[in-house]
Design a protein around this motif. Structure first.
Motif, mmCIF file in Angstrom:
data_model
loop_
_atom_site.group_PDB
_atom_site.id
_atom_site.type_symbol
_atom_site.label_atom_id
_atom_site.label_comp_id
_atom_site.label_asym_id
_atom_site.label_seq_id
_atom_site.Cartn_x
_atom_site.Cartn_y
_atom_site.Cartn_z
ATOM 1 N N TRP A 87 26.139 67.153 29.070
ATOM 2 C CA TRP A 87 25.911 65.773 29.476
ATOM 3 C C TRP A 87 24.953 65.699 30.662
ATOM 4 O O TRP A 87 24.754 66.671 31.390
ATOM 5 N N CYS A 92 25.333 63.416 20.690
ATOM 6 C CA CYS A 92 26.579 62.861 20.146
ATOM 7 C C CYS A 92 27.030 61.615 20.889
ATOM 8 O O CYS A 92 27.984 60.956 20.464
ATOM 9 N N GLY A 93 26.386 61.278 21.992
ATOM 10 C CA GLY A 93 26.785 60.091 22.728
ATOM 11 C C GLY A 93 25.683 59.575 23.633
ATOM 12 O O GLY A 93 24.981 60.353 24.281
ATOM 13 N N GLY A 120 25.541 56.183 26.373
ATOM 14 C CA GLY A 120 26.157 54.999 26.942
ATOM 15 C C GLY A 120 25.296 54.427 28.049
ATOM 16 O O GLY A 120 24.623 55.174 28.768
ATOM 17 N N LEU A 167 33.056 57.930 27.275
ATOM 18 C CA LEU A 167 32.553 58.933 26.341
ATOM 19 C C LEU A 167 33.388 60.213 26.367
ATOM 20 O O LEU A 167 33.677 60.782 25.313
ATOM 21 N N ARG A 193 36.571 60.177 24.239
ATOM 22 C CA ARG A 193 36.502 60.210 22.774
ATOM 23 C C ARG A 193 36.785 61.602 22.230
ATOM 24 O O ARG A 193 37.231 61.747 21.093
ATOM 25 N N ASN A 245 30.866 52.987 17.878
ATOM 26 C CA ASN A 245 29.701 53.856 17.734
ATOM 27 C C ASN A 245 29.380 54.515 19.072
ATOM 28 O O ASN A 245 29.110 53.831 20.055
ATOM 29 N N PRO A 246 29.390 55.854 19.138
ATOM 30 C CA PRO A 246 29.159 56.503 20.421
ATOM 31 C C PRO A 246 27.695 56.703 20.782
ATOM 32 O O PRO A 246 27.377 56.991 21.930
ATOM 33 N N ILE A 247 26.791 56.569 19.792
ATOM 34 C CA ILE A 247 25.375 56.886 20.051
ATOM 35 C C ILE A 247 24.587 55.574 20.070
ATOM 36 O O ILE A 247 23.921 55.191 19.104
#
Length: 280
Positions: free
Chosen positions: A119, A139-140, A142, A156, A159, A239-241
């Motif tokens: 991250w 994968c993410g 925000g 995030l 999840r 939806n994470p992306i």
């Protein structure tokens, strides 16, 4: 080329202007908007034009609530037609190419156990962006301009609570540069991590071209569950992306914006930005 820091600054100015436009509507003049921003009219006009390629007056029209209804009338994508035209997960989106693969249901059930997730924080056209990725892809994503950085991080990481999280922005930088359009149209890999129903909904979202929208009910029809509109809305919200899987393009049948996980001002800003780029 405009740097991500400059784009983020531009969005911050635009975000403040949204509140003024909400209060004053299209009657808010350029001079008044500029004065409220503490800028000259010429500087404010240049700033907005650099960000979206259109004048503040035109941009105001994109930001009005009626713009969502106009999009539904003029640019509502029927997902079956989009899919038939080849606009799927491998299609062109946001001036870049996406390649995606879904996590297996078994892996998802393990809540990220045994998975390393990298991250980092990055500037984006829509304020500070938290980007996460595995060795397979992003994968993410925000946005923290409305929620704050602490809440975005908790959202995030929550999840995939069993995953091992490593701060490694340098690992993600090449993908982020492609995702935000600052480094050519190279393939940007995505790693979809969700339940099977959610992934079906996200696959449908990937068929919506930039500058177009659809409705929750059309998504439900497209995935073969026409009565599951509420469940579709929940999956869209999970939806994470963000941005790359364009949940911001899903609207209510009435033309209302519906919800947006990272704040409705961000959703309106993204839709306006895409519309202006599509017509520039």
């Amino acid at each position: 080329m405009t740097s991500q820091h400059e784009q983020s600054y531009h969005f911050g100015v635009m975000r403040r202007a949204i509140d003024l436009i909400d209060a004053g509507g299209e009657g808010m003049t350029l001079d008044r908007l500029a004065a409220e921003m503490g800028m000259s009219a010429a500087h404010f006009q240049r700033l907005f034009s650099a960000w979206v390629g259109v004048s503040p007056k035109r941009y105001q029209q994109y930001l009005t609530l009626g713009h969502a209804k106009a999009l539904l009338h003029d640019r509502c994508t029927l997902l079956e037609a989009a899919d038939a035209a080849g606009l799927s997960g491998t299609g062109r989106l946001h001036d870049l190419f996406l390649r995606w693969e879904a996590m297996s249901p078994g892996d998802f059930a393990r809540k990220g156990a045994g998975l390393t997730v990298y991250w980092g924080w990055f500037d984006s056209p829509f304020g500070p962006a938290l980007v996460m990725g595995t060795d397979k892809g992003i994968c993410g994503i925000g946005f923290a301009s409305e929620t704050g950085e602490t809440a975005a991080m908790a959202d995030l990481t929550g999840r995939w609570p069993q995953a091992h999280f490593v701060q490694a922005p340098e690992h993600l930088r090449p993908w982020v540069d492609r995702a935000f359009g600052t480094h050519g149209p190279d393939t940007t890999p995505l790693h979809l991590m969700g339940a099977p129903f959610q992934i079906k909904v996200w696959e449908a979202l990937l068929t919506i071209p930039s500058g177009h929208v659809t409705t929750y009910s059309q998504i439900a029809q497209a995935i073969g569950h026409p009565k599951a509109v509420r469940a579709v809305g929940t999956a869209v919200g999970r939806n994470p992306i963000s941005l790359l899987i364009p949940c911001h393009r899903a609207l209510r049948k009435s033309g209302g914006l519906g919800g947006y996980h990272w704040g409705l001002p961000v959703k309106r800003g993204i839709l306006a930005w895409e519309s202006a780029r599509a017509e520039a």
